[in-house]
Design an enzyme around this catalytic site. Structure first.
Site: not given
Length: 682
Positions: A361, A363, A365, A368, A370, A444, A446, A496, A662, A673
């Site tokens: 979700d 990468g 869509y 931000g 959404m 969508a 969720y 899922h 660094d 779930h």
């Protein structure tokens, strides 16, 4: 080329509006802070062609720290060598819809003129697809609804064309199609009234849409148990997909499964029943008569010795940077940047085409893009300060989301308490206050709620809450559901997982940091031994991660494993222990095993999910900045493991040192779930 002014681009209901031209005659250049996200004025100014993303390319880390007066090590002066001019750049991903070729462009701002120019233009390799835009998701639904074959198939199960709705998803993985195509799979549902819960009416077929050609190019039909074909392998494109599925057509359930109160009442009335909401609790008022305790200067926040920069990111949602702490007048750098850099949601049903359902979700869509415009009293409670965000539309205009980031304070229970139980003893309690930085995103079906908590004791917590509606599929009454839960008649909710990659860019008392792994183990000596006579001894075993090859770590529940990120600055030691100052990384409540097979489709793509913690060297590229994305920069339709992903970085760095360097830390947390009927409909 200026954007086309003839038509306002479609935007999702989560957005507030569209800005097509600069809102101010002379926008301020440069911005007040080098990490401020691109403003709507800047997005419009950069726009040159039809494109997909347009976002800030951050300046080099050392230059930003020097600009802000943050030392590379606590107590040291800022080095003159790091005081270099801050150059404002934007990174633009665009696509040629005729050829299907994708491009990555760097544009640079001339701060004296307020104009942008192209610094570099890179054609991406075939099969490399930038992020899917909200406009493309909306367009996918329109393409599907107008397709004659889709309409005919829907009518066969009692659904008229105007009742067809589609959630556009990335194709995931399907090597039957050319890598050059920009594809979406359309998960279909029916809606029988204006605001009907469409997820209550799933359809039994999945169109594939070529987004550049704007047409449906294939339709898949999932199989079912016990009729699933002997092989779950996708059938060839020239084979009859319906025949391959070996499953009769299944009409969608017609019964309403509403979540909006007025529609629930309406459905009950049609059934001759009365429905009313439970009695509301008495009002609970959160008031701060003297105002909030934090100060905002643009995107910079100060609260209870904390100081940080809070920004909207089209991809990560919230990005919190340059986090420092005022330790009685000593400026202590703690974290350069915190964000959710990626996530993946693999679904567990093996019959084709369900295995294509693994959503990246972040990468694919963008969190931000959404994100929701938040409202007081429900999304946020109390005295709120909001920040707005903006991302680009395909035509170059700026899509604005007002009130997208919510900042407030809240009571967090007891900070500490102790009572001297003796006669006449005293008791003392201290309440805890915490600062909350939050966002809500709709992907969508969720919703994801992101809450960053900052506490008065110096600790930081990330809370991820899941809401919304389950992703479901239609089922016959007599079908077993070995990989799903029957949440309502005719509706399966697939098993899922949700796996999140929390990117931690530490600077604990400076940029030089070391990660230490700690296991808690019982003493090896048995009960009765001279050094463990009572058999009660246990202690800690520590391992310093020294080489890049040691940077992929798994959580061990039996050892109660934990990690800490420690300062490598010689002068930063704890006064009592003598150990280096450090922050502990706690994942105990969120560490879960990644269940798909490592060699499978999603297993090869989401290698970050195979380990709980990754430690890599930061390596800043002159063109594209530092190491950011654990599943690769260009996620949609990627096949196999990208070279610019976290597991590949670990292998590429080999025996390079990660001790006192660094470093970047990626923590993988999530949940598995197994839906319950009580999770439905929302």
């Amino acid at each position: 080329m200026a954007p086309n002014d003839s038509e306002t681009p479609p935007v999702p209901s989560t957005a507030s509006g569209v800005q097509r031209a600069p809102a101010t005659p002379k926008p301020t250049f440069p911005p007040a802070h080098p990490l401020d996200p691109l403003s709507p004025d800047e997005i419009v100014a950069v726009s040159a062609v039809r494109f997909l993303t347009n976002y800030l390319l951050p300046p080099p880390k050392r230059a930003v720290l020097a600009h802000l007066g943050i030392p590379l090590a606590t107590g040291e002066p800022v080095r003159d060598a790091d005081r270099v001019p801050i150059v404002r750049k934007a990174e633009v991903d665009l696509i040629d819809v005729i050829s299907g070729d994708a491009y990555n462009t760097i544009v640079v701002l001339d701060s004296t003129k307020g104009t942008w120019s192209v610094e570099s233009l890179l054609k991406l390799p075939e099969g490399t697809q930038p992020q899917i835009s909200p406009e493309e998701l909306l367009a996918c639904e329109e393409i599907v609804k107008k397709d004659a074959r889709v309409q005919a198939l829907a009518r066969e199960v009692g659904v008229e064309p105007h009742q067809i709705f589609a959630d556009g998803w990335s194709i995931g993985y399907d090597d039957r199609f050319s890598a050059s195509l920009r594809l979406q799979q359309a998960l279909l549902f029916a809606r029988f009234s204006e605001h009907d819960n469409l997820y209550a009416h799933p359809l039994d077929f999945v169109p594939i849409v070529d987004m550049n050609a704007a047409k449906v190019i294939h339709i898949d039909f999932p199989g079912a148990y016990p009729d699933v074909p002997a092989s779950t392998e996708p059938p060839p494109l020239d084979k009859d997909a319906l025949a391959h599925a070996q499953r009769p057509r299944v009409p969608p359930p017609r019964a309403p499964q509403q979540y909006l109160p007025d529609l629930i009442a309406e459905a009950a009335k049609k059934d001759g029943k009365e429905w009313k909401q439970r009695e509301a609790p008495k009002p609970l008022h959160v008031v701060q008569p003297e105002g909030v305790s934090f100060k905002m200067d643009g995107n910079v926040l100060e609260w209870q010795k904390w100081k940080m920069h809070i920004a909207f990111s089209h991809r990560e949602g919230i990005a919190i940077s340059t986090i420092t702490y005022d330790d009685d007048g000593v400026l202590r750098p703690l974290f350069y940047r915190l964000s959710i850099a990626e996530m993946v949601v693999p679904y567990g049903a093996p019959e084709h085409p369900h295995p294509r359902k693994f959503a990246f979700d972040t990468g694919e869509y963008g969190m931000g893009t959404m994100a929701n415009e938040l409202s007081l009293g429900c999304d946020c409670l109390g005295q709120i300060h909001y920040l707005s965000g903006a991302y680009t539309a395909n035509d170059g205009s700026a899509v604005v989301i007002k009130n997208v980031i919510c900042i407030h304070e809240e009571d967090a229970g007891l900070l500490w308490k102790h009572t001297d139980y003796r006669v006449g003893g005293r008791s003392h309690s201290v309440r805890s206050r915490r600062l909350v930085v939050s966002m809500v995103c709709t992907l969508a079906n969720y919703e994801y709620v992101w809450n960053y908590f900052f506490y008065q004791d110096g600790s930081i917590e990330l809370e991820i809450r899941l809401s919304g509606i389950l992703q479901v599929y239609v089922a016959r009454a007599d079908e077993p559901t070995p990989y799903a839960t029957r949440v309502a008649p005719g509706i399966n909710a697939h098993f899922h997982q949700h796996l999140f990659s929390f990117r931690i860019d530490p600077m604990i008392d400076g940029l030089a940091n070391t990660v230490v792994e700690t296991d808690v183990r019982p003493a090896p000596a048995p009960h009765g031994a001279p050094d463990n006579f009572a058999g009660n001894a246990f202690g800690v075993h520590e391992r310093v991660l020294r080489r890049a090859s040691e940077g992929a770590r798994a959580w061990d529940a039996a050892a109660d494993r934990r990690w800490r990120i420690a300062s490598a600055s010689p002068g930063r030691k704890h006064g009592a222990t003598g150990q280096a100052t450090a922050y502990a990384v706690g994942v105990k409540g969120g560490a879960v095993p990644f269940l798909p097979r490592a060699e499978g489709w999603v297993g090869r793509r989401a290698t970050f999910a195979h380990r709980t913690l990754w430690v890599v060297r930061e390596r800043e590229d002159a063109r594209a900045g530092g190491r950011m994305w654990p599943a690769g920069k260009f996620v949609p339709q990627a096949r196999g493991e990208p070279a610019d992903s976290v597991a590949a970085w670990v292998r590429a760095d080999g025996e390079a040192s990660i001790e006192g360097e660094d470093v970047l830390v990626y923590a993988t947390v999530g949940t598995t779930h197994i839906p319950r009927p009580e999770d439905w409909p929302v």
